[in-house]
Design an enzyme around this catalytic site. Sequence first.
Site, mmCIF file in Angstrom:
data_model
loop_
_atom_site.group_PDB
_atom_site.id
_atom_site.type_symbol
_atom_site.label_atom_id
_atom_site.label_comp_id
_atom_site.label_asym_id
_atom_site.label_seq_id
_atom_site.Cartn_x
_atom_site.Cartn_y
_atom_site.Cartn_z
ATOM 1 N N CYS A 161 -15.095 0.897 -0.926
ATOM 2 C CA CYS A 161 -14.800 0.900 0.510
ATOM 3 C C CYS A 161 -14.029 2.129 1.003
ATOM 4 O O CYS A 161 -14.520 2.854 1.863
ATOM 5 C CB CYS A 161 -14.048 -0.365 0.877
ATOM 6 N N PHE A 202 0.816 -1.217 0.000
ATOM 7 C CA PHE A 202 0.000 0.000 0.000
ATOM 8 C C PHE A 202 0.849 1.267 0.000
ATOM 9 O O PHE A 202 0.503 2.285 0.574
ATOM 10 C CB PHE A 202 -1.032 -0.023 1.140
HETATM 11 C C1 UDX Z 1 -21.407 -3.799 0.632
HETATM 12 C C2 UDX Z 1 -20.835 -2.531 1.235
HETATM 13 O O1 UDX Z 1 -20.494 -1.666 0.188
HETATM 14 C C3 UDX Z 1 -19.659 -2.803 2.093
HETATM 15 O O2 UDX Z 1 -19.264 -1.672 2.791
HETATM 16 C C4 UDX Z 1 -20.018 -3.780 3.090
HETATM 17 O O3 UDX Z 1 -18.880 -4.138 3.813
HETATM 18 C C5 UDX Z 1 -20.704 -4.978 2.500
HETATM 19 O O4 UDX Z 1 -21.756 -4.624 1.654
HETATM 20 P P1 UDX Z 1 -20.835 -5.054 -1.590
HETATM 21 O O5 UDX Z 1 -21.022 -6.520 -1.398
HETATM 22 O O6 UDX Z 1 -19.770 -4.627 -2.525
HETATM 23 O O7 UDX Z 1 -20.458 -4.380 -0.205
HETATM 24 O O8 UDX Z 1 -22.240 -4.358 -1.927
HETATM 25 P P2 UDX Z 1 -23.230 -4.627 -3.126
HETATM 26 O O9 UDX Z 1 -22.493 -5.221 -4.276
HETATM 27 O O10 UDX Z 1 -24.028 -3.394 -3.257
HETATM 28 O O11 UDX Z 1 -24.160 -5.792 -2.564
HETATM 29 C C6 UDX Z 1 -25.169 -5.637 -1.625
HETATM 30 C C7 UDX Z 1 -26.281 -6.651 -1.943
HETATM 31 O O12 UDX Z 1 -27.278 -6.578 -0.940
HETATM 32 C C8 UDX Z 1 -26.988 -6.392 -3.278
HETATM 33 O O13 UDX Z 1 -26.985 -7.573 -4.047
HETATM 34 C C9 UDX Z 1 -28.413 -5.985 -2.881
HETATM 35 O O14 UDX Z 1 -29.381 -6.406 -3.817
HETATM 36 C C10 UDX Z 1 -28.546 -6.691 -1.544
HETATM 37 N N1 UDX Z 1 -29.548 -6.090 -0.634
HETATM 38 C C11 UDX Z 1 -29.539 -4.776 -0.364
HETATM 39 C C12 UDX Z 1 -30.482 -6.913 -0.013
HETATM 40 O O15 UDX Z 1 -30.497 -8.115 -0.249
HETATM 41 N N2 UDX Z 1 -31.374 -6.362 0.860
HETATM 42 C C13 UDX Z 1 -31.406 -5.032 1.130
HETATM 43 O O16 UDX Z 1 -32.236 -4.575 1.913
HETATM 44 C C14 UDX Z 1 -30.462 -4.214 0.495
HETATM 45 C C1 UDX Z 2 -10.231 -2.556 0.405
HETATM 46 C C2 UDX Z 2 -9.423 -3.184 1.545
HETATM 47 O O1 UDX Z 2 -8.096 -3.490 1.091
HETATM 48 C C3 UDX Z 2 -10.106 -4.422 2.083
HETATM 49 O O2 UDX Z 2 -9.396 -4.943 3.202
HETATM 50 C C4 UDX Z 2 -11.504 -4.018 2.490
HETATM 51 O O3 UDX Z 2 -12.201 -5.059 3.069
HETATM 52 C C5 UDX Z 2 -12.266 -3.445 1.316
HETATM 53 O O4 UDX Z 2 -11.560 -2.303 0.830
HETATM 54 P P1 UDX Z 2 -10.560 -2.973 -2.199
HETATM 55 O O5 UDX Z 2 -11.389 -1.730 -2.163
HETATM 56 O O6 UDX Z 2 -11.063 -4.158 -2.919
HETATM 57 O O7 UDX Z 2 -10.228 -3.441 -0.707
HETATM 58 O O8 UDX Z 2 -9.167 -2.601 -2.904
HETATM 59 P P2 UDX Z 2 -7.675 -2.245 -2.462
HETATM 60 O O9 UDX Z 2 -6.780 -3.240 -3.083
HETATM 61 O O10 UDX Z 2 -7.542 -2.041 -1.016
HETATM 62 O O11 UDX Z 2 -7.487 -0.849 -3.236
HETATM 63 C C6 UDX Z 2 -8.276 0.273 -2.928
HETATM 64 C C7 UDX Z 2 -7.861 1.444 -3.767
HETATM 65 O O12 UDX Z 2 -6.573 1.905 -3.394
HETATM 66 C C8 UDX Z 2 -7.777 1.155 -5.276
HETATM 67 O O13 UDX Z 2 -8.280 2.260 -5.997
HETATM 68 C C9 UDX Z 2 -6.292 0.977 -5.520
HETATM 69 O O14 UDX Z 2 -5.916 1.272 -6.838
HETATM 70 C C10 UDX Z 2 -5.719 1.985 -4.538
HETATM 71 N N1 UDX Z 2 -4.345 1.673 -4.102
HETATM 72 C C11 UDX Z 2 -4.086 0.537 -3.409
HETATM 73 C C12 UDX Z 2 -3.329 2.567 -4.381
HETATM 74 O O15 UDX Z 2 -3.562 3.614 -5.019
HETATM 75 N N2 UDX Z 2 -2.076 2.285 -3.937
HETATM 76 C C13 UDX Z 2 -1.768 1.159 -3.229
HETATM 77 O O16 UDX Z 2 -0.600 0.973 -2.860
HETATM 78 C C14 UDX Z 2 -2.816 0.263 -2.951
#
Ligand code: UDX
Ligand code: UDX
Length: 471
Positions: A282, A271
């Site tokens: 996130c 990182f």
């Molecule tokens: C999300 C959040 O962004 C993250 O911060 C958290 O840690 C986990 O949930 P992600 O899995 O990437 O992460 O979200 P998303 O792809 O939007 O999936 C959420 C799912 O929940 C969707 O498939 C949506 O349809 C579903 N959902 C949402 C339900 O089943 N019930 C609800 O009331 C709302």
């Molecule tokens: C992150 C956290 O790593 C994970 O633990 C958490 O549960 C969800 O959020 P993710 O969002 O999938 O995961 O991607 P990550 O690999 O962490 O990268 C996040 C962002 O930072 C990306 O846009 C990436 O390009 C950027 N990044 C990462 C940098 O610019 N420099 C780095 O050295 C690492």
Amino acid sequence: MSQPIQIAVVGSGYVGLVAAVCFAEIGHRVVCVDNDQKKVAALQSGDTLIHEKHLPQLLERYRNTGVRFTTDLGEATRQCDAIFIAVGTPQGENGDADLSYVEAVACEIARSLTSYKVIVEKSTVPVYTNEWIRRSIERNGVARSLFDVASNPEFLREGTAVSDFLHPDRIVVGADSEPAAALLATIYAPLTSGAYYKRPEAIAGACSAAPPPLLHTSAKSAEIVKHASNAFLALKISFINAVSNLCEATDANIEQVARGMGLDTRIGPRFLRPGIGYGGSCFPKDVAAFRSVAEQLGVDFNLLTEVEKINAEQKKRFLAKVRSALWTLRGKRIAVLGLAFKGETDDIRESPAIDLVEMLLAEGCTIAAYDPAAMKRSMAEMPASQHLCYAEDAYAAARDADALLVLTDWREFVALDLQRLYTAMRYPIVIDGRNLFDPKTMQQHGFTYISIGRPAVYPVRDLELAASAAQ
Ligand code: UDX
Ligand code: UDX
């Protein structure tokens, strides 16, 4: 293998779907619930929906056997011992997390609770969410003895989420009751005991050598661990981006500086990659939510505001680089490589690449973009137009371009045929927001190559011309 547990995972997005198939992979019986009927139907028929390594193979292995998909949360609640909530927690108005989906799920679970269950927050949520889930279930008339609420944050990176789940650095279980802690310890026993890694078909990774530790904390501590970890990683990225700006001002080289810093085991090398700023579903949301939690609790955490500021500035600095390389932007034809928020994923949520494309379009550029996996999602958000087209590969994007921008760190970009790129472009100018290429190699291939925190290089031919002009 230890005892199989009946698990419900609510939410089949990037987090829930991966958790569901991985729980099945370690021997549990899982029902994955989503209120999006179309998504459930697609998953039932074998569509993986997201681009994630190992996911297709695990879904194939467990679909409709180890993992069932349904929209019926009530039925899932009645059948399961543990219910993991993994629905979205989008950013609210003041940066705070919008927990309405979590609340809706908690209320629906309450309506079907007839025997003891452990309800586990998997979504990233602010401290005190455990308490709120408990209160809202009690308000719906459920006896306290019928449930516990625990926190089990995920630390999954998109692109490597399956192996992050099966080979975690640590498993954090935030539980204030013994039965909840014990159930979660049983669920993760195949990993913590090392039993999973001995299976011949196990997905190999770091924990194959040493199983992961399970850290038992209070629920509030676990909630803070998650936000603090993401905020700290975002801070690390903003820090290295600020240092890279300093390198640019002094003609130093950020790669050397980051390596020099990262070899200190107290800092560590990960990182510390500079770029166009962090994005994704996130980091931006979690830094804002953590800041907002601190504010609400009267704790001064302005450091996080600075982290966000540096991150936003990083995109503007990149745009300024493009402008200074091309002089004017209106009417320029720009090739863009990468739209996803990082490599190896199709996710474009909060993608700095998408922000930059929009900024360039607003400046009057014409863009030909290519991404190995994120084009379908990008097209839905930014439809093709007179000024934006989606190319079938990197070389087609580069055709007749005035400059080529690298905006996502896809591994396949590193292997591009530089000679072919050079031939395709109108002017061989590459502005790399991810430092994917070696400046010397780019120079040898005839490119003007501008990257992050490293001195720009110019084609050898141009330098010779400049030198002879100076004589
Ligand atoms: C999300 C959040 O962004 C993250 O911060 C958290 O840690 C986990 O949930 P992600 O899995 O990437 O992460 O979200 P998303 O792809 O939007 O999936 C959420 C799912 O929940 C969707 O498939 C949506 O349809 C579903 N959902 C949402 C339900 O089943 N019930 C609800 O009331 C709302
Ligand atoms: C992150 C956290 O790593 C994970 O633990 C958490 O549960 C969800 O959020 P993710 O969002 O999938 O995961 O991607 P990550 O690999 O962490 O990268 C996040 C962002 O930072 C990306 O846009 C990436 O390009 C950027 N990044 C990462 C940098 O610019 N420099 C780095 O050295 C690492």
